[in-house]
Design a protein around this motif. Sequence first.
Motif, mmCIF file in Angstrom:
data_model
loop_
_atom_site.group_PDB
_atom_site.id
_atom_site.type_symbol
_atom_site.label_atom_id
_atom_site.label_comp_id
_atom_site.label_asym_id
_atom_site.label_seq_id
_atom_site.Cartn_x
_atom_site.Cartn_y
_atom_site.Cartn_z
ATOM 1 N N PHE A 65 0.855 -1.191 0.000
ATOM 2 C CA PHE A 65 0.000 0.000 0.000
ATOM 3 C C PHE A 65 0.890 1.240 0.000
ATOM 4 O O PHE A 65 1.775 1.386 0.844
ATOM 5 C CB PHE A 65 -0.950 -0.021 1.208
ATOM 6 N N MET A 66 0.658 2.102 -0.995
ATOM 7 C CA MET A 66 1.525 3.271 -1.202
ATOM 8 C C MET A 66 0.665 4.530 -1.269
ATOM 9 O O MET A 66 -0.546 4.444 -1.451
ATOM 10 C CB MET A 66 2.293 3.108 -2.529
ATOM 11 N N ASP A 67 1.326 5.701 -1.162
ATOM 12 C CA ASP A 67 0.548 6.956 -1.232
ATOM 13 C C ASP A 67 0.527 7.516 -2.652
ATOM 14 O O ASP A 67 0.139 8.653 -2.884
ATOM 15 C CB ASP A 67 1.132 7.987 -0.255
ATOM 16 N N HIS A 68 0.993 6.702 -3.605
ATOM 17 C CA HIS A 68 0.914 7.097 -5.023
ATOM 18 C C HIS A 68 1.051 5.830 -5.857
ATOM 19 O O HIS A 68 1.476 4.787 -5.359
ATOM 20 C CB HIS A 68 2.045 8.072 -5.356
ATOM 21 N N ALA A 69 0.707 5.919 -7.135
ATOM 22 C CA ALA A 69 0.920 4.776 -8.038
ATOM 23 C C ALA A 69 2.354 4.867 -8.548
ATOM 24 O O ALA A 69 2.734 5.887 -9.137
ATOM 25 C CB ALA A 69 -0.062 4.845 -9.203
ATOM 26 N N PRO A 70 3.161 3.829 -8.323
ATOM 27 C CA PRO A 70 4.581 3.912 -8.702
ATOM 28 C C PRO A 70 4.783 3.877 -10.210
ATOM 29 O O PRO A 70 3.937 3.381 -10.951
ATOM 30 C CB PRO A 70 5.183 2.666 -8.048
ATOM 31 N N ASN A 71 5.940 4.403 -10.650
ATOM 32 C CA ASN A 71 6.236 4.433 -12.097
ATOM 33 C C ASN A 71 6.753 3.067 -12.560
ATOM 34 O O ASN A 71 6.993 2.163 -11.748
ATOM 35 C CB ASN A 71 7.253 5.544 -12.414
ATOM 36 N N ASP A 72 6.918 2.922 -13.866
ATOM 37 C CA ASP A 72 7.327 1.620 -14.433
ATOM 38 C C ASP A 72 8.630 1.127 -13.807
ATOM 39 O O ASP A 72 8.754 -0.062 -13.481
ATOM 40 C CB ASP A 72 7.514 1.734 -15.958
ATOM 41 N N ALA A 73 9.591 2.028 -13.665
ATOM 42 C CA ALA A 73 10.913 1.602 -13.171
ATOM 43 C C ALA A 73 10.778 1.003 -11.767
ATOM 44 O O ALA A 73 11.372 -0.045 -11.463
ATOM 45 C CB ALA A 73 11.866 2.789 -13.161
ATOM 46 N N PHE A 74 9.959 1.608 -10.932
ATOM 47 C CA PHE A 74 9.803 1.093 -9.555
ATOM 48 C C PHE A 74 9.088 -0.255 -9.579
ATOM 49 O O PHE A 74 9.505 -1.220 -8.928
ATOM 50 C CB PHE A 74 9.003 2.087 -8.713
ATOM 51 N N VAL A 75 8.027 -0.352 -10.393
ATOM 52 C CA VAL A 75 7.252 -1.609 -10.465
ATOM 53 C C VAL A 75 8.134 -2.733 -10.987
ATOM 54 O O VAL A 75 8.191 -3.829 -10.417
ATOM 55 C CB VAL A 75 6.009 -1.438 -11.361
ATOM 56 N N ARG A 76 8.899 -2.431 -12.039
ATOM 57 C CA ARG A 76 9.768 -3.472 -12.614
ATOM 58 C C ARG A 76 10.897 -3.846 -11.655
ATOM 59 O O ARG A 76 11.152 -5.028 -11.386
ATOM 60 C CB ARG A 76 10.405 -2.970 -13.930
ATOM 61 N N GLY A 77 11.532 -2.812 -11.082
ATOM 62 C CA GLY A 77 12.689 -3.073 -10.228
ATOM 63 C C GLY A 77 12.302 -3.815 -8.967
ATOM 64 O O GLY A 77 12.896 -4.842 -8.610
ATOM 65 N N THR A 78 11.250 -3.335 -8.295
ATOM 66 C CA THR A 78 10.851 -3.946 -7.018
ATOM 67 C C THR A 78 10.093 -5.249 -7.258
ATOM 68 O O THR A 78 10.342 -6.258 -6.592
ATOM 69 C CB THR A 78 9.970 -2.955 -6.236
ATOM 70 N N GLY A 79 9.201 -5.231 -8.271
ATOM 71 C CA GLY A 79 8.414 -6.439 -8.555
ATOM 72 C C GLY A 79 9.291 -7.630 -8.892
ATOM 73 O O GLY A 79 9.114 -8.736 -8.362
ATOM 74 N N SER A 80 10.321 -7.382 -9.707
ATOM 75 C CA SER A 80 11.182 -8.510 -10.129
ATOM 76 C C SER A 80 12.027 -9.027 -8.972
ATOM 77 O O SER A 80 12.395 -10.193 -8.922
ATOM 78 C CB SER A 80 12.090 -8.072 -11.291
ATOM 79 N N LEU A 81 12.303 -8.147 -7.981
ATOM 80 C CA LEU A 81 13.044 -8.576 -6.780
ATOM 81 C C LEU A 81 12.181 -9.481 -5.907
ATOM 82 O O LEU A 81 12.688 -10.369 -5.209
ATOM 83 C CB LEU A 81 13.454 -7.352 -5.946
ATOM 84 N N ILE A 82 10.871 -9.262 -5.917
ATOM 85 C CA ILE A 82 9.979 -9.946 -4.968
ATOM 86 C C ILE A 82 9.346 -11.203 -5.563
ATOM 87 O O ILE A 82 9.047 -12.174 -4.859
ATOM 88 C CB ILE A 82 8.882 -8.969 -4.479
#
Length: 292
Positions: A180-197
């Motif tokens: 849960f975040m206070d904004h919708a993250p950009n592509d770089a954050f989604v790709r970088g963090t999503g691929s880590l998890i």
Amino acid sequence: MTRPFVKMNGAGNDFVVVNALETPFAPTADQARAIADRSTGEGCDQLIALEPSQTADAFMRVWNADGGVVETCGNALRCVGWMLLQSSGKDQVTIDTLGGPTTAWRAEGPGRVGSGGPEGPTTTAHVKVDMGAPRLHWTQIPLDEAMDTRGIELQVGPIDDPVLHTPGAVSMGNPHVVFFMDHAPNDAFVRGTGSLIEHHPRFPQGVNVGFAHVMAPDHIRLRVWERGAGLTRACGTGACAALVAAARRGLTGRAATVEVDGGELRIEWDEATDHVFMTGPVEVERTGTLAL
Ligand SMILES: N[C@H](CCC[C@H](N)C(=O)O)C(=O)O
């Protein structure tokens, strides 16, 4: 051997759909990957096969773009639900999956019927699907150890961003973790963090990674890094998981519009039945032939 298919999408999450009700369809993981490849194949997030079933109108098999067979796919359930509703003329159809049985109905929505030309959307309708009850015990996600799935402990590599603390975990037949975040993250954050998890040891069967911005008690903006498919324009089970995770923390009620990159999904977690209902668009893009 060649095989006809229909290219469809649900809120932008796109699929190559093969009707295997009469003729078996058993692609290898390599063949599924090749079909899904956006540069050399047809290109899709998931490959979908409709197969005969003893207990339902059909069985839906799902391959992610990485070639792995997975339990279910919410946006694809609307698409194949629409196909079955159209072909059977029935008011509701049942679709079985590895993640459990589901039911689909026609629904109201800003539908439009396109020109029917070979390119571009030809038919847009809305379908409602009963996605069944969420699975919320740590063993059902599954997680690698016992913990409260309303807020799990997760250390994401070197990142110590408070945003990534205590996400929710929900299974809709397939595993989801929701931040849960206070904004919708950009592509770089989604790709970088999503691929880590996605393959973090906390999730023995991998996990779909949702990033939810609760904008109002009935409105969630959601972006998803999908297990086996990466950043998609929509994730149906992810939208269900986000609503359930948010409601369990009191961030929303039991119903919300979930706004994804490719459109809007209406999600309701019914108190009486504990079932999650999802309503959203279905688009037929084109037809084609697979050369297997
Ligand atoms: N990537 C998912 C499967 C597709 C789910 C998504 N496309 C949906 O609409 O629910 C998984 O590995 O569990």
